[in-house]
Motif scaffolding. Structure first.
Motif, mmCIF file in Angstrom:
data_model
loop_
_atom_site.group_PDB
_atom_site.id
_atom_site.type_symbol
_atom_site.label_atom_id
_atom_site.label_comp_id
_atom_site.label_asym_id
_atom_site.label_seq_id
_atom_site.Cartn_x
_atom_site.Cartn_y
_atom_site.Cartn_z
ATOM 1 N N LEU A 153 22.552 -51.692 44.410
ATOM 2 C CA LEU A 153 22.498 -50.830 43.543
ATOM 3 C C LEU A 153 23.900 -49.617 43.684
ATOM 4 O O LEU A 153 24.124 -49.116 42.623
ATOM 5 N N GLN A 154 24.330 -49.634 44.868
ATOM 6 C CA GLN A 154 25.418 -48.636 45.323
ATOM 7 C C GLN A 154 26.593 -49.151 44.541
ATOM 8 O O GLN A 154 27.733 -48.590 44.285
ATOM 9 N N ARG A 155 26.686 -50.545 44.724
ATOM 10 C CA ARG A 155 27.968 -51.380 44.297
ATOM 11 C C ARG A 155 28.207 -51.408 42.786
ATOM 12 O O ARG A 155 29.146 -51.480 42.209
ATOM 13 N N THR A 156 26.842 -51.698 42.000
ATOM 14 C CA THR A 156 26.956 -51.823 40.775
ATOM 15 C C THR A 156 26.687 -50.631 39.870
ATOM 16 O O THR A 156 26.201 -49.759 40.289
ATOM 17 N N ARG A 157 27.396 -50.689 38.782
ATOM 18 C CA ARG A 157 27.398 -49.030 38.005
ATOM 19 C C ARG A 157 26.641 -49.614 36.450
ATOM 20 O O ARG A 157 26.718 -50.798 36.179
ATOM 21 N N PRO A 158 25.901 -48.542 36.077
ATOM 22 C CA PRO A 158 25.268 -48.689 34.962
ATOM 23 C C PRO A 158 26.307 -49.014 33.523
ATOM 24 O O PRO A 158 27.639 -48.789 33.843
ATOM 25 N N ALA A 159 25.697 -49.928 32.673
ATOM 26 C CA ALA A 159 26.481 -50.323 31.548
ATOM 27 C C ALA A 159 27.036 -49.137 30.825
ATOM 28 O O ALA A 159 26.296 -48.298 30.870
ATOM 29 N N THR A 160 28.048 -49.398 30.184
ATOM 30 C CA THR A 160 28.537 -48.165 29.225
ATOM 31 C C THR A 160 28.601 -48.995 27.727
ATOM 32 O O THR A 160 28.252 -50.017 27.695
ATOM 33 N N SER A 161 29.073 -48.258 26.862
ATOM 34 C CA SER A 161 29.136 -48.521 25.205
ATOM 35 C C SER A 161 30.343 -49.247 25.148
ATOM 36 O O SER A 161 30.085 -49.801 24.142
ATOM 37 N N ASP A 162 30.925 -49.205 26.264
ATOM 38 C CA ASP A 162 32.494 -50.223 25.775
ATOM 39 C C ASP A 162 32.181 -51.599 26.144
ATOM 40 O O ASP A 162 32.077 -51.802 27.464
ATOM 41 N N ILE A 163 32.158 -52.635 25.499
ATOM 42 C CA ILE A 163 31.732 -53.934 25.816
ATOM 43 C C ILE A 163 32.847 -54.402 26.694
ATOM 44 O O ILE A 163 32.484 -55.105 27.503
ATOM 45 N N VAL A 164 34.115 -54.267 26.459
ATOM 46 C CA VAL A 164 35.220 -54.741 27.416
ATOM 47 C C VAL A 164 35.045 -54.308 28.923
ATOM 48 O O VAL A 164 35.184 -55.037 29.973
ATOM 49 N N THR A 165 34.697 -52.990 28.972
ATOM 50 C CA THR A 165 34.514 -52.457 30.401
ATOM 51 C C THR A 165 33.239 -52.950 31.036
ATOM 52 O O THR A 165 33.273 -53.344 32.104
ATOM 53 N N ASN A 166 32.196 -53.308 30.149
ATOM 54 C CA ASN A 166 30.893 -53.850 30.791
ATOM 55 C C ASN A 166 31.147 -55.403 31.185
ATOM 56 O O ASN A 166 30.798 -55.691 32.189
ATOM 57 N N MET A 167 32.180 -55.904 30.425
ATOM 58 C CA MET A 167 32.565 -57.307 30.671
ATOM 59 C C MET A 167 33.006 -57.325 32.150
ATOM 60 O O MET A 167 32.939 -58.139 32.978
ATOM 61 N N ARG A 168 34.185 -56.411 32.373
ATOM 62 C CA ARG A 168 34.809 -56.498 33.483
ATOM 63 C C ARG A 168 33.990 -55.953 34.592
ATOM 64 O O ARG A 168 34.242 -56.469 35.496
ATOM 65 N N GLU A 169 33.234 -54.992 34.377
ATOM 66 C CA GLU A 169 32.380 -54.474 35.621
ATOM 67 C C GLU A 169 31.402 -55.840 35.929
ATOM 68 O O GLU A 169 31.053 -55.881 37.134
ATOM 69 N N CYS A 170 30.785 -56.402 35.083
ATOM 70 C CA CYS A 170 29.843 -57.477 35.271
ATOM 71 C C CYS A 170 30.610 -58.799 36.097
ATOM 72 O O CYS A 170 30.094 -59.097 37.080
ATOM 73 N N LEU A 171 31.824 -58.937 35.717
ATOM 74 C CA LEU A 171 32.513 -60.067 36.530
ATOM 75 C C LEU A 171 32.980 -59.448 37.592
ATOM 76 O O LEU A 171 32.993 -60.266 38.579
#
Length: 178
Positions: A153-171
């Motif tokens: 939970l500390q390392r992962t951040r909530p998703a944003t409305s920006d799909i490119v940012t979400n993909m980068r964070e997920c990877l």
């Protein structure tokens, strides 16, 4: 999902957490992870209870009882903050690790809850897997999962409305755990 092999357990835990579809713009907490795991993976509703009538001195800090279509997770009413988060993570750890007792129907569940205060039914006590120490490997694994979840939970951040940012964070997150 029962995790039989110790090697790679954290990798499997990371996959389980990463595969959950979490709501956007909602704080990520152990309670949210527990609720989403129960609904998405187990296909049940979560009943979270902190009923003080179930609490007993020297008794458990938390308990998980699977029922038909519902998973009851009880946390001691005095648990709050970090301790409550840890208890919820621990009970989720039992689910993820496959430490599932036999499902209990509603009449058995009521008897179990009534007997916990006085520990009057050894059979129901055993069926609920109630333990008060960590000598059992399942208890230690559930504890490790809870600590792992807190770190995740500390390392992962909530998703944003920006799909490119979400993909980068997920990877980026997947690379940390896999």
């Amino acid at each position: 999902m029962k995790l039989m092999v110790r090697r790679g357990r954290k990798t499997e835990w990371g996959r389980v957490l990463q595969d959950l579809v979490l709501p956007l713009n909602e704080p990520r907490t152990p309670e949210l992870l527990l609720r989403e795991y129960v609904e998405q993976v187990r296909g049940n509703k979560l009943m979270l209870s902190r009923d003080p009538r179930v609490a007993s001195p020297g008794g458990p800090s938390g308990m998980w009882v699977p029922g038909e279509g519902v998973d009851l997770v009880w946390a001691h009413p005095s648990a709050d903050g970090v301790f409550l988060s840890h208890v919820l993570g621990h009970e989720m750890g039992h689910m993820v690790n496959g430490d599932e007792p036999d499902p209990i129907d509603l009449p058995q569940l009521m008897k179990l809850l009534q007997s916990l205060c006085s520990h009057t039914s050894d059979e129901l006590w055993a069926a609920s897997m109630c333990r008060t120490n960590f000598s059992d490997p399942r208890e230690r694994a559930a504890e490790e999962f809870s600590y792992f979840t807190e770190d995740w939970l500390q390392r992962t951040r909530p998703a944003t409305s920006d799909i490119v940012t979400n993909m980068r964070e997920c990877l980026d997150t997947r690379n940390e755990y896999w």
